[in-house]
Design a protein around this motif. Structure first.
Motif, PDB file in Angstrom:
ATOM      1  N   ALA A   1       0.776 -11.769   1.053  1.00 23.49           N
ATOM      2  CA  ALA A   1       1.518 -10.509   1.023  1.00 23.49           C
ATOM      3  C   ALA A   1       0.592  -9.349   0.670  1.00 23.49           C
ATOM      4  CB  ALA A   1       2.668 -10.595   0.018  1.00 23.49           C
ATOM      5  N   LEU A   2      -0.303  -9.557  -0.311  1.00 24.39           N
ATOM      6  CA  LEU A   2      -1.249  -8.492  -0.685  1.00 24.39           C
ATOM      7  C   LEU A   2      -2.177  -8.129   0.471  1.00 24.39           C
ATOM      8  CD1 LEU A   2      -2.247  -9.462  -4.331  1.00 24.39           C
ATOM      9  CD2 LEU A   2      -0.878  -7.513  -3.599  1.00 24.39           C
ATOM     10  N   PHE A   3      -2.658  -9.142   1.192  1.00 21.70           N
ATOM     11  CA  PHE A   3      -3.541  -8.874   2.330  1.00 21.70           C
ATOM     12  C   PHE A   3      -2.799  -8.138   3.436  1.00 21.70           C
ATOM     13  CE2 PHE A   3      -6.017 -12.699   0.759  1.00 21.70           C
ATOM     14  CZ  PHE A   3      -6.981 -11.907   0.152  1.00 21.70           C
ATOM     15  N   ALA A   4      -1.554  -8.536   3.691  1.00 22.50           N
ATOM     16  CA  ALA A   4      -0.754  -7.838   4.696  1.00 22.50           C
ATOM     17  C   ALA A   4      -0.507  -6.392   4.271  1.00 22.50           C
ATOM     18  CB  ALA A   4       0.567  -8.564   4.925  1.00 22.50           C
ATOM     19  N   GLY A   5      -0.168  -6.186   2.994  1.00 22.17           N
ATOM     20  CA  GLY A   5       0.050  -4.835   2.493  1.00 22.17           C
ATOM     21  C   GLY A   5      -1.205  -3.981   2.571  1.00 22.17           C
ATOM     22  N   PHE A   6      -2.359  -4.580   2.281  1.00 23.05           N
ATOM     23  CA  PHE A   6      -3.626  -3.849   2.365  1.00 23.05           C
ATOM     24  C   PHE A   6      -3.895  -3.410   3.804  1.00 23.05           C
ATOM     25  CE2 PHE A   6      -8.234  -3.315   2.485  1.00 23.05           C
ATOM     26  CZ  PHE A   6      -8.449  -2.570   1.336  1.00 23.05           C
ATOM     27  N   ARG A   7      -3.487  -4.228   4.761  1.00 24.51           N
ATOM     28  CA  ARG A   7      -3.658  -3.887   6.167  1.00 24.51           C
ATOM     29  C   ARG A   7      -2.579  -2.926   6.661  1.00 24.51           C
ATOM     30  NH1 ARG A   7      -2.908  -9.271   7.598  1.00 24.51           N
ATOM     31  NH2 ARG A   7      -1.756  -8.436   9.366  1.00 24.51           N
TER      32      ARG A   7
ATOM     33  N   GLU B   1       3.622  -8.381  10.647  1.00 22.62           N
ATOM     34  CA  GLU B   1       3.484  -7.716  11.949  1.00 22.62           C
ATOM     35  C   GLU B   1       3.901  -6.253  11.915  1.00 22.62           C
ATOM     36  OE1 GLU B   1       2.103  -9.125  14.632  1.00 22.62           O
ATOM     37  OE2 GLU B   1       1.754 -10.909  13.409  1.00 22.62           O
ATOM     38  N   GLY B   2       5.072  -5.958  11.379  1.00 26.07           N
ATOM     39  CA  GLY B   2       5.594  -4.584  11.387  1.00 26.07           C
ATOM     40  C   GLY B   2       4.788  -3.658  10.499  1.00 26.07           C
ATOM     41  N   LYS B   3       4.886  -2.362  10.778  1.00 19.45           N
ATOM     42  CA  LYS B   3       4.154  -1.373   9.984  1.00 19.45           C
ATOM     43  C   LYS B   3       4.877  -1.124   8.664  1.00 19.45           C
ATOM     44  CE  LYS B   3       1.869   1.817  11.820  1.00 19.45           C
ATOM     45  NZ  LYS B   3       1.288   2.976  12.441  1.00 19.45           N
ATOM     46  N   LEU B   4       4.112  -1.109   7.595  1.00 18.81           N
ATOM     47  CA  LEU B   4       4.663  -0.849   6.272  1.00 18.81           C
ATOM     48  C   LEU B   4       4.716   0.653   5.999  1.00 18.81           C
ATOM     49  CD1 LEU B   4       5.645  -2.000   3.573  1.00 18.81           C
ATOM     50  CD2 LEU B   4       3.280  -2.152   2.851  1.00 18.81           C
ATOM     51  N   LEU B   5       3.693   1.370   6.442  1.00 18.73           N
ATOM     52  CA  LEU B   5       3.594   2.807   6.187  1.00 18.73           C
ATOM     53  C   LEU B   5       3.671   3.589   7.489  1.00 18.73           C
ATOM     54  CD1 LEU B   5       0.539   2.732   3.761  1.00 18.73           C
ATOM     55  CD2 LEU B   5       2.922   2.884   3.109  1.00 18.73           C
TER      56      LEU B   5
ATOM     57  N   ASP C   1       5.311   4.500  -7.115  1.00 15.30           N
ATOM     58  CA  ASP C   1       5.062   5.626  -8.019  1.00 15.30           C
ATOM     59  C   ASP C   1       3.577   6.004  -8.071  1.00 15.30           C
ATOM     60  OD1 ASP C   1       7.784   5.726  -8.511  1.00 15.30           O
ATOM     61  OD2 ASP C   1       7.651   4.428 -10.249  1.00 15.30           O
ATOM     62  N   ASP C   2       2.984   6.040  -9.268  1.00 13.88           N
ATOM     63  CA  ASP C   2       1.592   6.464  -9.423  1.00 13.88           C
ATOM     64  C   ASP C   2       0.606   5.306  -9.437  1.00 13.88           C
ATOM     65  OD1 ASP C   2       2.311   9.122  -9.583  1.00 13.88           O
ATOM     66  OD2 ASP C   2       2.501   9.095 -11.755  1.00 13.88           O
ATOM     67  N   GLY C   3       1.086   4.085  -9.313  1.00 13.01           N
ATOM     68  CA  GLY C   3       0.208   2.916  -9.358  1.00 13.01           C
ATOM     69  C   GLY C   3      -0.946   2.955  -8.366  1.00 13.01           C
ATOM     70  N   PRO C   4      -0.695   3.255  -7.081  1.00 10.79           N
ATOM     71  CA  PRO C   4      -1.797   3.304  -6.118  1.00 10.79           C
ATOM     72  C   PRO C   4      -2.845   4.357  -6.459  1.00 10.79           C
ATOM     73  CG  PRO C   4       0.283   3.142  -4.970  1.00 10.79           C
ATOM     74  CD  PRO C   4       0.606   3.362  -6.421  1.00 10.79           C
ATOM     75  N   ALA C   5      -2.420   5.502  -6.972  1.00  9.36           N
ATOM     76  CA  ALA C   5      -3.382   6.547  -7.348  1.00  9.36           C
ATOM     77  C   ALA C   5      -4.245   6.090  -8.522  1.00  9.36           C
ATOM     78  CB  ALA C   5      -2.647   7.839  -7.700  1.00  9.36           C
ATOM     79  N   TYR C   6      -3.628   5.457  -9.513  1.00  5.31           N
ATOM     80  CA  TYR C   6      -4.393   4.948 -10.657  1.00  5.31           C
ATOM     81  C   TYR C   6      -5.378   3.874 -10.226  1.00  5.31           C
ATOM     82  CZ  TYR C   6      -1.023   7.313 -13.692  1.00  5.31           C
ATOM     83  OH  TYR C   6      -0.249   8.236 -14.313  1.00  5.31           O
ATOM     84  N   LEU C   7      -4.943   2.968  -9.359  1.00  5.00           N
ATOM     85  CA  LEU C   7      -5.845   1.926  -8.871  1.00  5.00           C
ATOM     86  C   LEU C   7      -6.997   2.502  -8.053  1.00  5.00           C
ATOM     87  CD1 LEU C   7      -3.297  -0.846  -7.841  1.00  5.00           C
ATOM     88  CD2 LEU C   7      -4.919  -0.897  -9.740  1.00  5.00           C
TER      89      LEU C   7
ATOM     90  N   LYS D   1      -1.546   1.426  -1.768  1.00  7.89           N
ATOM     91  CA  LYS D   1      -0.094   1.619  -1.823  1.00  7.89           C
ATOM     92  C   LYS D   1       0.603   0.474  -1.098  1.00  7.89           C
ATOM     93  CE  LYS D   1       3.666   4.785  -1.428  1.00  7.89           C
ATOM     94  NZ  LYS D   1       4.039   6.181  -1.450  1.00  7.89           N
ATOM     95  N   GLY D   2       0.080   0.082   0.056  1.00  5.60           N
ATOM     96  CA  GLY D   2       0.642  -1.062   0.765  1.00  5.60           C
ATOM     97  C   GLY D   2       0.561  -2.324  -0.060  1.00  5.60           C
ATOM     98  N   SER D   3      -0.549  -2.505  -0.776  1.00  8.46           N
ATOM     99  CA  SER D   3      -0.705  -3.684  -1.623  1.00  8.46           C
ATOM    100  C   SER D   3       0.271  -3.681  -2.791  1.00  8.46           C
ATOM    101  CB  SER D   3      -2.137  -3.773  -2.160  1.00  8.46           C
ATOM    102  OG  SER D   3      -3.034  -3.987  -1.110  1.00  8.46           O
TER     103      SER D   3
END
Length: 130
Positions: free
Chosen positions: A17-23, A31-35, A58-64, A111-113
């Protein structure tokens, strides 16, 4: 069978799931687009119909992003400075551009991750049994 045992048997795989979200793909079907746009999360997957409107990135992706860019660029800055001693303006220009480019590259992927991690751990409304 207890509720804990039943929940443990239905865990969603986190790493795929993390790899798919990263992509930028749906963590459910891959397969489908997350963003869409740059950072906007789709309401649902066009391929499998998985609902994403209740995510809480929320702000998690920005902090990471700040964490990763800072930990990558700071040691690199020290190595470049100690090895080649470029002029301060050159050093600033190269690393400012590098930080901006790396941040813009990582932000939607992280953010996808984060959304995919929430899906895999059934957080914030991703649990269909409720």
């Amino acid at each position: 069978m207890t509720d804990q045992t039943a929940c443990a048997g239905t865990d969603r795989p986190t790493w795929p799931a993390l790899f798919a979200g990263f992509r930028g793909k749906c963590p459910n079907c891959g397969e489908g687009k997350l963003l869409h746009s740059y950072l906007k999360v789709n309401d649902c997957c066009a391929n499998c119909g998985e609902e994403f409107s209740h995510h809480r990135a929320d702000d998690g992706p920005a902090y990471l992003t700040i964490l990763f860019v800072g930990h990558l660029m700071a040691p690199l800055l020290l190595v470049v400075f100690e090895t080649w001693r470029p002029s301060p303006m050159t050093l600033f220009s190269v690393f400012a551009l590098g930080c901006v480019a790396l941040s813009l590259y990582l932000l939607p992927r992280l953010k996808g991750s984060v959304v995919a991690y929430q899906w895999a751990r059934r957080m914030h409304g991703f649990d269909s049994s409720i």
